[in-house]
Design an enzyme around this catalytic site. Sequence first.
Site, PDB file in Angstrom:
ATOM      1  CD  GLU A 435      51.338  -2.194 103.408  1.00 50.26           C
ATOM      2  OE1 GLU A 435      50.914  -1.629 102.391  1.00 50.26           O
ATOM      3  OE2 GLU A 435      51.110  -3.384 103.676  1.00 50.26           O
TER       4      GLU A 435
HETATM    5  C1  LIG Z   1      46.778   8.621 101.527  1.00 49.73           C
HETATM    6  C2  LIG Z   1      46.308   7.260 101.876  1.00 49.73           C
HETATM    7  C3  LIG Z   1      46.591   6.202 101.048  1.00 49.73           C
HETATM    8  C4  LIG Z   1      46.127   4.925 101.339  1.00 49.73           C
HETATM    9  N1  LIG Z   1      46.322   3.900 100.456  1.00 49.73           N
HETATM   10  C5  LIG Z   1      45.651   2.732 100.644  1.00 49.73           C
HETATM   11  C6  LIG Z   1      45.647   1.723  99.632  1.00 49.73           C
HETATM   12  O1  LIG Z   1      46.280   1.861  98.583  1.00 49.73           O
HETATM   13  N2  LIG Z   1      44.909   0.606  99.847  1.00 49.73           N
HETATM   14  C7  LIG Z   1      44.188   0.410 100.984  1.00 49.73           C
HETATM   15  O2  LIG Z   1      43.519  -0.609 101.101  1.00 49.73           O
HETATM   16  N3  LIG Z   1      44.190   1.341 101.964  1.00 49.73           N
HETATM   17  C8  LIG Z   1      44.896   2.495 101.824  1.00 49.73           C
HETATM   18  N4  LIG Z   1      44.876   3.451 102.794  1.00 49.73           N
HETATM   19  C9  LIG Z   1      44.156   3.193 104.025  1.00 49.73           C
HETATM   20  C10 LIG Z   1      45.064   2.973 105.216  1.00 49.73           C
HETATM   21  O3  LIG Z   1      45.780   1.777 105.068  1.00 49.73           O
HETATM   22  C11 LIG Z   1      44.183   3.006 106.466  1.00 49.73           C
HETATM   23  O4  LIG Z   1      43.764   4.344 106.635  1.00 49.73           O
HETATM   24  C12 LIG Z   1      44.888   2.483 107.683  1.00 49.73           C
HETATM   25  O5  LIG Z   1      45.087   1.096 107.560  1.00 49.73           O
HETATM   26  C13 LIG Z   1      44.116   2.744 108.961  1.00 49.73           C
HETATM   27  O6  LIG Z   1      42.781   2.385 108.841  1.00 49.73           O
HETATM   28  P1  LIG Z   1      41.636   3.431 109.252  1.00 49.73           P
HETATM   29  O7  LIG Z   1      41.936   4.707 108.579  1.00 49.73           O
HETATM   30  O8  LIG Z   1      40.317   2.805 109.013  1.00 49.73           O
HETATM   31  O9  LIG Z   1      41.860   3.644 110.793  1.00 49.73           O
HETATM   32  P2  LIG Z   1      41.267   2.774 111.993  1.00 49.73           P
HETATM   33  O10 LIG Z   1      41.407   1.331 111.699  1.00 49.73           O
HETATM   34  O11 LIG Z   1      39.912   3.283 112.325  1.00 49.73           O
HETATM   35  O12 LIG Z   1      42.292   3.131 113.153  1.00 49.73           O
HETATM   36  C14 LIG Z   1      42.286   4.427 113.781  1.00 49.73           C
HETATM   37  C15 LIG Z   1      43.394   4.471 114.824  1.00 49.73           C
HETATM   38  O13 LIG Z   1      43.135   3.485 115.817  1.00 49.73           O
HETATM   39  C16 LIG Z   1      44.250   2.634 115.977  1.00 49.73           C
HETATM   40  N5  LIG Z   1      43.754   1.256 116.216  1.00 49.73           N
HETATM   41  C17 LIG Z   1      42.904   0.550 115.463  1.00 49.73           C
HETATM   42  N6  LIG Z   1      42.699  -0.657 116.023  1.00 49.73           N
HETATM   43  C18 LIG Z   1      43.438  -0.708 117.137  1.00 49.73           C
HETATM   44  C19 LIG Z   1      43.673  -1.694 118.148  1.00 49.73           C
HETATM   45  N7  LIG Z   1      43.093  -2.892 118.116  1.00 49.73           N
HETATM   46  N8  LIG Z   1      44.523  -1.382 119.153  1.00 49.73           N
HETATM   47  C20 LIG Z   1      45.125  -0.191 119.208  1.00 49.73           C
HETATM   48  N9  LIG Z   1      44.950   0.779 118.279  1.00 49.73           N
HETATM   49  C21 LIG Z   1      44.118   0.520 117.255  1.00 49.73           C
HETATM   50  C22 LIG Z   1      45.070   2.733 114.705  1.00 49.73           C
HETATM   51  O14 LIG Z   1      46.435   2.516 114.961  1.00 49.73           O
HETATM   52  C23 LIG Z   1      44.780   4.157 114.262  1.00 49.73           C
HETATM   53  O15 LIG Z   1      45.704   5.038 114.842  1.00 49.73           O
HETATM   54  C24 LIG Z   1      45.390   4.726 102.533  1.00 49.73           C
HETATM   55  C25 LIG Z   1      45.131   5.786 103.402  1.00 49.73           C
HETATM   56  C26 LIG Z   1      45.560   7.041 103.074  1.00 49.73           C
HETATM   57  C27 LIG Z   1      45.220   8.174 103.999  1.00 49.73           C
END
Ligand SMILES: Cc1cc2nc3c(=O)[nH]c(=O)nc-3n(C[C@H](O)[C@H](O)[C@H](O)COP(=O)(O)OP(=O)(O)OC[C@H]3O[C@@H](n4cnc5c(N)ncnc54)[C@H](O)[C@@H]3O)c2cc1C
Length: 590
Positions: A435
Amino acid sequence: MPNYTANTRDMQFVLHEVLKVSETGIPGYEEMDRDFTEAVLDTAAKVASEVLAPLNRVGDAEGCVLENGVVRTPEGFKAAFAAMKDGGWTALDCDPDYGGQGMPYLLNCAVGEMFVSANMAFNMYQGLTHGAYSAIHAHGTEAQKRTYLPKMVSCDWTGTMNLTEPHCGTDLGLLRTKAEPQADGSYRITGQKIFISAGEHDLAENIIHLVLAKAPGGGEGTKGISLFIVPKFLVAEDGSPGARNAVSVGKIEEKMGIHGNATCVLNYDGATGFLLGELHKGMRAMFTMMNEARLGVGLQGYAVAEAAYQNAVAYAKDRLQGRAVTGAENPAGPADPLIVHPDIRRSLMEQKSFLEGARAFTFWGAHLIDRAHRAGDAAAEGLISLLTPVLKGFLTDKGFDTAVLAQQVYGGHGYIEEWGMSQFARDARITMIYEGANGVQALDLVGRKLAQDGGKHVMAFFEMVKAECKAHDDPRMALFTEALKAASKQLQAAGMFFMQNGMKTPNAALAGSYDFMHLMGHVCLGLMWTRMAAAAHAALDAGAADPTFYETKIATGRYYMARQLPACAMHLARIESGAEPVMALAAEQF
Ligand SMILES: Cc1cc2nc3c(=O)[nH]c(=O)nc-3n(C[C@H](O)[C@H](O)[C@H](O)COP(=O)(O)OP(=O)(O)OC[C@H]3O[C@@H](n4cnc5c(N)ncnc54)[C@H](O)[C@@H]3O)c2cc1C
């Protein structure tokens, strides 16, 4: 095996003595007198401890299993889900036009806290459905609402939110899932979504996926994104689940916690989807329910920690180790219980003072959402929009820390699965990530929310804190108001630093954003503790029947002001050090 008993006494205190819900005049709050909320909370508490809590460890140990394209939830989940439906718990705050009970969102949150504390993974099946329900309710056509909402209110059909793809989570402008318009007005959805919570399971006869995808003509980035309803089974003329749609589970993820919830890779292979809301305005549609969804995750953060805390208290009273330095407190036994030791007390006070503050903050946030939606109060809408990243980011960070503190009380036994404390820490961890990861919440707060509407909402927040400090002309409250005043000044100084430096050195604001989110979180909890302490004094002055509750409340608040609020000075110092210490190394120097 861990136990959980809902703290309905504290919930009633926040509802009636702090928020004074039945005096607010918010439409729908008329019924919220003490007797009514007590009846609802007590019944929910029984469901939480008797139906959901016993399945928490089962869900963790068994997890979900994918067999021949079908996901099986852990033993007992189906029966418990049926019990939740039968009890009407899925419909509590939903629109009566679609079978809901129309109760305030605030009451739904109080009940939700118990269900999450008892079994977070289980509660997510319903929680995700509620999110999808809200999106269709806000943006659906009349026909879409009639088709989907009654079934989603009852949870005969559940819902999901599909944003994330393998190459994009935070930066949704990169998403590749395609939506091709068809002659009949529907769309063909093709692409892969990952990490989809409750993406497939055996608890409902249909699953309504809400999917972000790009339709032609929308341009680059997030502007081109639209939102689609993609049912697992297309709905037949008579409203029943019909033909299977072209959406399938690729796999379910092996993950750190919330094992009872199926986190799925979903493949859309030309699946039939229906536009929800306006074309190319999908992000806006998704964001209208973001305040609720993010508050819900903040709630998860502290609710899981609440269950962990309750068990840590029991263990600290039971486990005999060492002697109190001030003399044996259990002279007949071989040693004193852990709870005599000041460092264990520190840990329990950290937990308790955070948890009660977090509950008050979340309930206040839910009350602002009700005020905005039910009473059309624009100031409440602005305030909750400002506070949402704080509710999500601060409460989940601190919720996880609190679960770890509770685990630590168990020493080595906290690390051993048999005691169940590891599950709380593992389950709480995801709340900091999904989220919108917490770093991104901090960016939202500093990069967007502070300046929103010309900074009107943050100024209103400062005025509110100032008024609270002035409102208590009572020497017993001085410790609270002085500490809150100092913390609020530090928050304002941090805001001023961003204003003076953010334009010329954007990295200065971004490097300090995480500290700002925590600083603001502490000020919010300081505000809550000031309000709670004032309410507790008022109750004692009025001759409350249970003075211990109020004396405990005041002492816990004093701990927060004395021991947690000083973190504000540290956060300000970090913010004022600017970008230089953070950005000093080139990428190759790491
Ligand atoms: C158990 C689980 C359940 C989930 N459920 C859902 C769901 O129901 N529906 C859905 O759509 N998704 C879901 N997700 C996905 C989740 O919302 C994403 O994993 C999350 O939004 C982060 O995206 P990412 O993993 O691609 O990380 P990334 O976007 O690659 O980010 C990696 C890190 O970099 C940081 N970061 C990224 N951009 C920036 C920036 N511009 N400035 C500073 N820091 C930054 C982030 O804070 C993070 O710490 C789920 C994930 C898990 C693990």
